[in-house]
Structure formats: structure tokens, C-alpha cells
Enzyme design. Structure first.
Site: not given
Length: 357
Positions: A69, A67, A40, A82, A176
Site C-alpha cells: 500500500d 502487495e 496481502h 496501510h 495500491e
């Protein structure tokens, strides 16, 4: 994932798309065995998040996927932050040449004041340095402040590929799309740039080491006819930025509808095993079984090692910064049948999975 609010930490220390052509069917994928470990924002428990150092450490700790963002720059490049508001995660406030760019914007219904990636070119953003987002809680990570730049999506893909060659195991990415409706509205859509980067990497097929995730529904439905890579519907509480009810998504009918455009769901962890205000865990819900019945994988978020985040039985004391039994907590979700976990500490996830890895 959603922006984390840490109100009270210091006190604790002191004390759906528009109608159109029908979507192509999604082929259900067999759950992986063992479950996958998704870093994460990298190994964000040990390094400032969304930096190449955090991603590299995550790989060393055993992550299967890293991951990022993704948000856009002014010149339509994708970088890992983020939020597009970067006051908390960079030293932008220390740059007098950018002082005039501080502003207030409304992003997905929330007013934010600070500096925003879409107001900077990539070259300008590269002059900034990353810093720890949760310094009260992760004090040790502040030793790495100022040492890393903001990475681009291409740099993250290159890291995953080089690590795959070096470790002889496949390291994937799990991007993401952050605030996709907002970025589309300012004519900086994330999806075309993301798909182009994946095509350059040769990652365009269903078996590519890629999952694309989003809290919104419309952009995932729009992506489905454009790519074969796996898509994941993120699920929080309330409604998505494009007006879809997350509660409705978790009904059997809602999960069946998700399976028409996605390969999995990424629910908030409490959607699988609820926790009350005192940190006491309840009984597992039917979410995992219902999702599997619909042909969907389940990757809950987010598991973190500090007492502040852990359920009561897994805390090591009263200091919110101290680390507790994160592997023990993760094992409960593994026993509930999840197919992967998002963790700030891939090392803790690896320890939880030791019997099956």
C-alpha cells in the site's frame, strides 16, 4: 485494503474522472491458470505488515505478487504503509523528537488523530521501526516489533527482482495507491512517482509483473493513457472516495464500464460469496461470471487464517486467535472461478491451490 476494525477481539479472547479525451480501449487478458496468489501486505499473518521481512517470507511461502500500500512522504517518496496515519504500525509515539507532529486530519471523510507520513521526510521515517498492527490477534508477530524499517517502493521492487532471480520464478508487485485524491490535494500525487519507479524497473508493458489497484475511479482512468501495466478497480461497500457507487460497479453495465479502463476488479470477498452476521456462507453471486463476461479478471480480498476472520464452517474453535482451515475456505472462492486471491497467508493459499499447482 480498507482499515480493519477489531472491536470486540479482547472480549472474545476473554470470553469517476472528469470528462475529457476518450480513453484508449483495454485489451481483455486471459485469466491466469492457475490463479495467482497475492501476498496481502506481505505474509502479514506471520510478520508485521508492509515490511521487507513480511514480503520476503511471502515469497518463500509461494506468493506470485507482493502487495505494498503506497503513501507519500513530505519529500514525495513512496513508502509502504496501510495508512498514512502510522501510529498503529510504527513506534513513532516513542520518539519524543516527533511528539509535536501529532495532529488530527480528515482523510477521505474520516477524522484521524496521530502521525502522518506526509509530515515526515523519508530520512525521518527511516528512523522509525515497524510493529504489529493487530497485537491482540497476532501476538506472536509482536516478537518482530522494532526489527524492521518502513520500506520504500524502490526497495520492494529490488526485493521482487532479486527474489525472481534467486527462485527462477517471476515475483511481481501489486501496489495500491492509498487515498490518491487526498495526496493529490496536498500536492503529493502518488501516480507520477509510482510510474517513474516502474519505468526505472523496466516494468512499463502489459506483460510486466505489475498490477496497480485503487478504490478510486478517477486516478485509474487518469493512469490508463499513461501506462500499459494492468489496472484493477477495487470494490468495497458504499461509495468510493471520489463518489462512485460500488454497487453500481458490480452490475453488468458497471463492469462493462470498468473494462474500458481496467483489466480486473478486486472485490471484497463477501461480494462473491456472501456471509451473514453468524458467519454462515450463502450462495455465490453472479459477480465472477459477469466480470468474466466483461473481460475482467477477479481478485477478491482478503483471506486470513485466524478464526476471527474465517466463515463458521472453517473455524477451529472459539479462540479468535487460533488458526482454522483457511485453505478449505479459499477453495470455495476458487471453485467460484476467481483468478487470484489476496491472502495474509500465502502458505494457506498455496495449500488451497495444491491440486492445480
Amino acid at each position: 485494503m480498507r482499515r480493519l476494525v477489531l472491536a470486540g477481539v479482547l472480549a472474545m479472547v476473554a470470553s469517476t474522472a472528469a470528462p475529457g479525451a476518450p480513453l484508449p480501449p483495454v485489451r481483455p487478458l486471459a485469466p491466469p491458470a492457475p490463479p495467482i496468489i497475492i501476498a496481502h501486505r506481505g505474509a502479514s499473518a506471520d510478520r508485521p505488515e508492509h515490511t521487507l521481512a513480511a514480503y520476503a517470507l511471502a515469497i518463500e511461502q509461494g506468493a506470485d505478487f507482493i502487495e505494498p500500500d503506497l503513501v507519500s512522504t513530505k519529500d514525495h517518496q513512496l513508502v509502504a504503509r496501510h495508512e498514512n496515519q502510522i501510529s498503529e504500525t510504527t513506534d513513532v509515539a516513542d520518539h519524543p523528537e516527533f511528539a509535536s507532529r501529532k495532529t488530527t486530519k480528515t482523510i477521505d471523510g474520516t477524522a484521524m488523530t496521530g502521525w502522518f507520513t506526509e509530515d515526515f521526510t523519508l530520512a525521518e521515517l527511516k528512523t522509525l521501526r515497524a510493529r504489529e498492527r493487530l497485537p491482540q490477534l497476532r501476538t506472536a508477530n509482536t516478537a518482530f516489533d522494532g526489527k524492521e524499517s518502513i520500506p520504500t517502493l524502490d526497495e520492494i521492487i529490488a526485493l521482487a527482482k532479486s527474489a525472481s532471480a534467486r527462485t527462477r520464478r517471476t515475483i511481481g508487485i501489486y501496489p495500491e495507491t492509498k487515498h490518491p485524491s487526498y495526496f493529490r490535494g496536498i500536492e503529493l500525487p502518488l501516480e507520477p512517482v509510482l510510474l517513474a519507479a516502474l519505468a526505472r524497473a523496466g516494468w512499463t508493458q502489459a506483460d510486466s509483473p505489475v498490477f496497480i489497484q485503487s478504490f478510486e475511479v478517477g486516478n485509474l482512468k487518469a493512469l490508463r493513457p499513461l501506462t500499459k501495466v494492468r489496472l484493477v478497480q477495487l470494490i468495497d461497500s458504499g461509495t468510493s472516495a471520489d463518489g462512485q457507487s460500488y454497487d453500481a460497479m458490480l452490475t453488468p453495465a458497471g463492469l462493462k464500464a470498468i473494462a474500458a479502463y481496467a483489466n480486473g476488479i478486486g472485490p471484497a470477498r463477501d461480494r462473491i460469496i456472501p456471509r451473514d452476521a453468524d458467519g454462515v456462507l450463502g450462495k455465490p453471486t453472479a459477480v465472477v461470471a459477469d466480470a468474466h463476461a466483461a473481460g475482467l479478471q477477479v481478485h477478491p480480498w482478503t483471506f486470513r487464517p485466524e478464526n476471527y476472520f474465517l466463515a463458521r464452517p472453517f473455524r477451529s474453535g472459539s479462540d479468535p486467535r487460533a488458526r482454522g482451515d483457511a485453505p478449505g475456505e479459499i477453495r470455495l472462492w476458487l471453485e467460484a472461478g476467481v483468478d487470484g486471491v489476496f491472502s495474509d497467508s500465502p502458505a494457506a493459499a498455496m495449500a488451497a491451490m495444491a491440486p492445480v499447482r
